[in-house]
Write an enzyme that holds these catalytic residues in place. Structure first.
Site, short mmCIF file in Angstrom:
data_model
loop_
_atom_site.label_atom_id
_atom_site.label_comp_id
_atom_site.label_asym_id
_atom_site.label_seq_id
_atom_site.Cartn_x
_atom_site.Cartn_y
_atom_site.Cartn_z
N HIS A 54 -1.11 -13.25 4.30
CA HIS A 54 -1.77 -11.94 4.35
C HIS A 54 -3.04 -12.10 5.17
CE1 HIS A 54 -3.35 -8.06 3.43
NE2 HIS A 54 -4.40 -8.56 2.80
N ASP A 56 -6.05 -10.32 6.89
CA ASP A 56 -6.90 -9.14 7.03
C ASP A 56 -7.40 -9.01 8.46
OD1 ASP A 56 -7.12 -8.05 4.29
OD2 ASP A 56 -7.99 -10.01 3.84
N ASP A 178 -1.90 -5.18 -0.33
CA ASP A 178 -3.31 -5.34 -0.69
C ASP A 178 -4.11 -4.04 -0.80
OD1 ASP A 178 -5.44 -6.93 -1.47
OD2 ASP A 178 -6.17 -7.20 0.56
N HIS A 427 -7.22 -1.84 5.69
CA HIS A 427 -7.63 -1.52 4.32
C HIS A 427 -8.95 -2.18 3.92
CE1 HIS A 427 -5.06 -5.17 3.87
NE2 HIS A 427 -5.96 -5.51 2.96
#
Length: 1029
Positions: A54, A56, A178, A427
């Site tokens: 994951h 970001d 997330d 996000h």
């Protein structure tokens, strides 16, 4: 091609919605998609191990820092090394799988690779061993994002994958693991993208506990039950372990869990205990799911920099757990992907539960509601919304002016802006949950992209403005007009203003231009004089630090009329005296005047706003045309932000993510209200300037003939000298409307959802935070209804904000936050924006307030929401001749449409389109075009009816061929073949079916003259053009 038809036996049950699971697949070449899925054993409990990372796209570090692995003193993370490490592992073993999500990172890595590496990656993708899931430029936030930007950022990622990998790179599932809460509109979009399912990680702790007990972690999410029906339905699964590995089984090089030690000659051999521990983990998870397939996420944030440590241990885990089958174990581990897990579930022919709710607000434990980020970094949220507005303008002008040939710079310039805006939708971007230096980086990227975009718009005007050989004047853009600052207009005695309208309808709007002189003459595109009003710039505006350098003393206010997809050019000339001017002065009455002994008011032909001459707050609203009057106390309040060490729920602090208030709301002191507040009246606009003290002020405006009350609010710098963090709200207290516990908010700017205070539809809700637990994201509007008296109060927003109705007859919106504690969710710093002067950020925004009947309100808020997010774009240029001479040389009014679109239709997208990654000029021009119906069913007796669009109305091109695509524009709608799911509906509503959708799909060879739209439907087309310009 050969076709494989898999027919599954159906169990027909009364009350079950859905079709038999007859799944038809077109044989892909090469072998990818569901055909590449590893075999499972129907007699076993199949555990799908999903290796993933994951990544970001900005959070604690900037997107560049994350990609290159710099600033590891903040967080150890380097995305390029993850991909460098994973690819060789996949190439070494055909059984291994890996999924990748964030195309902003992958595209950057891909562009740096040589031909050999690209061939190897292509092989992995074609064999389904490297699978792209989600496929957007980022994993976008779902609360603070607008649907237009959400669609665009996914389209950007899809386009890259389609260009580089073709159909095998096409995502089949959503992967929102997330984001901090989940939007129903997002689910609807995913279904319209053609996704077969969605998996997400964060779910309210009470909701998750209930679903685990009820074995209801997987269900069919009805994204638009009232309007789009089956075409918006999406199988959805909640991940059991958020998105991390099961406890004790993280094998990343930075994890502390023990590796699999299987050498019997070692003293520390642990293979037997590790196998038994994992079997227990599997059984614990399996008891909460219906099938003999479960999925485990094997990875987490920025993991797999050393992929070998992961895969070596997973190889051992798979080997030794599966060996237990000889001892009677029924557990079968395998490398897999979310789509392969989904495909196995689809084979079950099971009847699933369904829901039509969204998943806001998200709470991770008691007293910990993640509803603060609905309003965090309000300035960035506003900047992102305006940037999206500008991007649509530039994309349209690129097409209308035919800049793709022979000029190709526009494609590259727009790519920069698209990618910048795509990154900001992340996000931990637009959500406001990033570190300050990352927020600064996002803003800088938007600024650079906006400048590139403006170059495209300027090039378009160079082609559209001249009538002959006369060169068009250079366009200048002013980005700070919201705080009455424009260096160009402040230093010019005469100039031209070109107003571009990105909507498909004629727009009349009021513009406000910062100027220095006292008198001006304004001339319209036809040479007629235009009435204007001079409005002095307020002292509150002059105090804003970002205005440093401005010398403007007034704003020149006048009305413009702009044709659809077109522009109008106005001429502004400084006058030497009043007789030459078309501008009129404003009259000002201070609230501190001793003569004021009666209540004050401002009014126009539509509204009357009654003011309290003692405190200066509003006392009442009257819709004069509908004869609706309500008492209305509107002003600023603040909540004290809770400070704590976050060690448990009762000590949870308010932070960038979480909203937690201490005590009740407190009125912003209005002791200085009468000292600086005043009423301003004039020909075009009536204003009440209200000063609530050094932290907050507002201007209530009534423009002539406008069916709303504008409230321009300014908050900041928020005082923290008292060592208190503060949550500033604006409150609309009707003191009369009986609205009960119900209120309504929009979902990402589209459909309206009903909210009920202190209530959740699917579980018994124990609300530990009466404020935060009732806050919801407001992307464009919030309203309350008094059904007994047929009254609706609607507040429109110019950015995403958190809002609620905490008492009957009230609305409140959280507009600015300044906090002193971190909420301990990873960002590691308090949300304390200090602004240009270091004293605290000043934020300015607008609310449009509508008071009307319930039945007439939708036609107002639907059109106003459109006009707010697709506002006219202003540019300025020098005027070196008379207006009459300019009109003879330039096209001072022009439209890209022969007539306006229907009132219920919006052209959502118009941009140049290419199926290759080259930025060279396109020989055969193609465009991407989307039309949407902006009304829901039953909102309006006329405008909620199906709409028809005339495709022959464009003035600069003619559509030659046209093919309908899915919403993401990455494959033809006629090829849509989603996995079917059967579910138990909670009601029966007629809506758009898949069959109806496909029956109306426009094939490539057909060029209709019109197309139809059902309520809330968006239709996407790729068209080739014959240029007429």
């Amino acid at each position: 091609m050969d076709k494989l038809v898999i027919t599954l036996t159906c169990l027909f049950l009364a009350g079950v919605h859905g079709r038999p699971n007859v799944v038809e697949f077109t044989q892909p070449e090469p072998q990818c998609g569901y055909r590449s899925c590893p075999a499972t054993d129907p007699t076993m409990l199949n555990v799908h191990l999903v290796p993933h990372t994951h990544d970001d796209v900005g959070w604690l570090k900037t997107v560049d820092q994350y990609f290159y692995g710099s600033r590891n003193d903040i967080q150890h993370a380097g995305v390029q090394y993850i991909l460098d490490s994973v690819i060789p592992e996949l190439l070494s073993d055909p059984s291994k799988r890996f999924i990748y999500v964030e195309i902003a990172f992958f595209a950057r890595w891909w562009r740096e690779q040589d031909g050999i590496m690209k061939e190897n990656v292509m092989k992995l993708v074609n064999e389904g061993r490297l699978e792209f899931v989600l496929g957007g430029w980022c994993m976008n936030d779902e609360a603070s994002t607008h649907y237009n930007a959400m669609i665009d950022q996914h389209t950007l990622g899809f386009s890259f994958l389609e260009q580089e990998f073709g159909g095998c790179g096409r995502p089949r599932v959503g992967w929102q693991i997330d984001p901090f809460g989940h939007s129903r509109e997002q689910a609807s979009m995913f279904a319209q993208f053609g996704f077969d399912g969605l998996f997400f990680g964060r779910l309210d702790y009470q909701d998750k506990d209930t679903r685990l007990k009820q074995n209801n972690m997987e269900f069919v999410w009805r994204g638009s039950p009232k309007n789009l029906g089956e075409t918006s339905e999406l199988f959805t699964g909640v991940l059991y372990n958020h998105y991390v590995p099961p406890p004790g089984f993280c094998f990343d090089e930075f994890c502390k869990d023990a590796p699999i030690m299987d050498d019997e000659r070692m003293n520390d051999v642990n293979i037997q205990s590790r196998v038994q521990d994992f079997i227990k983990v599997v059984k614990d998870q399996a008891q909460h799911f219906h099938s003999n397939n479960i999925m485990m996420t094997m990875g987490s944030d920025f993991q797999y920099e050393n992929a070998h440590t992961w895969y070596k241990n997973l190889d051992k885990l798979i080997k030794y757990v599966n060996q237990q089958q000889s001892n009677g174990s029924n557990i079968n581990l395998l490398y897999s992907t979310p789509s392969c897990y989904l495909f196995n579930l689809n084979h079950l022919n099971q009847v699933w539960n369904s829901t039509k709710d969204d998943f806001f607000p998200y709470a991770s434990r008691e007293n910990t509601f993640w509803s603060g980020y609905f309003s965090s970094r309000a300035a960035l949220k506003g900047y992102a919304r305006k940037s999206n507005n500008l991007l649509q303008v530039c994309k349209q002008l690129d097409v209308l002016a035919n800049l793709s040939s022979p000029v190709s710079f526009a494609t590259e310039n727009l790519r920069i802006f698209k990618e910048a805006l795509g990154v900001v939708q992340h996000h931990d971007g637009i959500s406001g949950t990033e570190k300050q230096h990352v927020a600064d980086d996002y803003a800088q990227r938007l600024a650079v992209g906006a400048e590139k975009c403006q170059q495209v718009a300027s090039a378009a005007f160079e082609k559209l403005l001249p009538k002959g050989s006369e060169k068009a004047p250079k366009q200048v853009y002013c980005t700070l007009t919201n705080i009455s600052y424009c260096n160009f207009t402040e230093h010019q005695k005469q100039f031209m203003m070109t107003v571009y309208n990105p909507l498909g309808h004629t727009v009349t709007d009021f513009v406000r231009i910062p100027v220095l002189a006292e008198w001006y003459r304004v001339v319209d595109p036809k040479g007629l004089n235009v009435t204007a009003q001079m409005v002095p710039i307020s002292d509150e505006t002059k105090k804003i630090p970002e205005r440093n350098g401005s010398i403007a003393m007034n704003e020149l206010v006048f009305m413009v009329e702009v044709p659809p997809l077109g522009y109008s050019t106005y001429f502004i000339i400084e006058a030497s005296h009043q007789e030459e001017a078309t501008s009129q002065p404003s009259q000002i009455v201070p609230l501190s005047s001793d003569e004021l002994e009666i209540p004050l008011y401002i009014d126009n032909d539509q509204y009357l706003v009654l003011l309290d001459n003692i405190k200066g707050n509003t006392m009442g609203f009257t819709n004069k045309k509908k004869n609706i009057s309500i008492p209305l106390h509107q002003g600023f309040w603040w909540y004290e932000a809770y400070g704590g060490n976050c060690s448990k729920g009762e000590f949870q602090a308010s932070g960038a993510y979480a909203l937690r208030t201490k005590g009740g709301r407190q009125l912003v002191p209005d002791t200085t209200m009468k000292l600086g507040s005043y009423i301003l009246t004039g020909e075009l606009v009536q204003e009440a300037h209200m000063i609530f003290g050094p932290e907050a002020s507002e201007v209530i405006r009534l423009y002539n003939n406008k069916p709303y009350v504008e409230i321009e609010w300014t908050v900041g710098p928020i005082n923290i000298k008292d060592k208190l963090g503060k949550e500033f709200i604006t409150l609309y207290d009707t003191q009369s409307m009986e609205t009960g516990s119900l209120f309504y908010t929009d979902a990402n700017g589209r459909e309206i959802l009903e909210r009920r205070r202190d209530h959740r539809n699917t579980w018994n809700f124990n609300n530990t935070e009466p404020v935060a637990g009732n806050y919801y994201p407001v992307n464009s509007r919030i309203f309350i209804q008094d059904k007994t008296n047929n009254q609706q109060l609607t507040v429109m927003t110019d950015r995403s904000e958190g809002g609620s109705s905490l008492e009957s007859g009230t609305l409140e919106l959280l507009v600015h936050r300044r906090l002193l504690y971190d909420d301990h969710f990873g960002v590691g710093e308090p949300l304390n924006e200090t602004g240009a002067d270091g004293q605290g950020l000043v934020v300015r925004g607008k609310h449009l307030v509508i008071l009307d009947t319930i039945e007439d309100s939708p036609s107002l808020h639907r059109s106003l929401a459109l006009q707010m997010y697709m506002a006219p774009s202003l540019s300025f240029s020098q005027l070196t001749m008379t207006p009459e001479q300019a009109m003879s040389k330039y096209n001072t009014q022009w439209s890209g449409l022969k007539k306006s679109l229907p009132a219920n239709v919006h052209m959502l997208t118009l941009e140049q389109w290419s199926t290759t990654s080259s930025i060279e000029p396109i020989e055969i021009p193609q465009i991407l075009i989307r039309f949407e119906h902006i009304y829901e069913k039953d909102e309006d007796p006329v405008l909620s009816q199906p709409a028809v669009v005339d495709l022959t109305d464009f003035t600069t091109f003619r559509i030659v061929t046209m093919q309908e695509f899915t919403l993401g524009a990455n494959f033809p709608l006629a090829e849509l073949n989603r996995l079917p799911w059967r579910y138990i509906p909670d009601n029966k509503e007629e809506s758009l079916s898949k069959e109806k959708l496909l029956n109306t799909a426009i094939p490539h060879s057909s060029v209709p003259t019109t197309l139809s739209l059902q309520p809330m439907q968006i239709r996407t087309f790729v068209a080739t053009l014959q240029r007429l310009l």
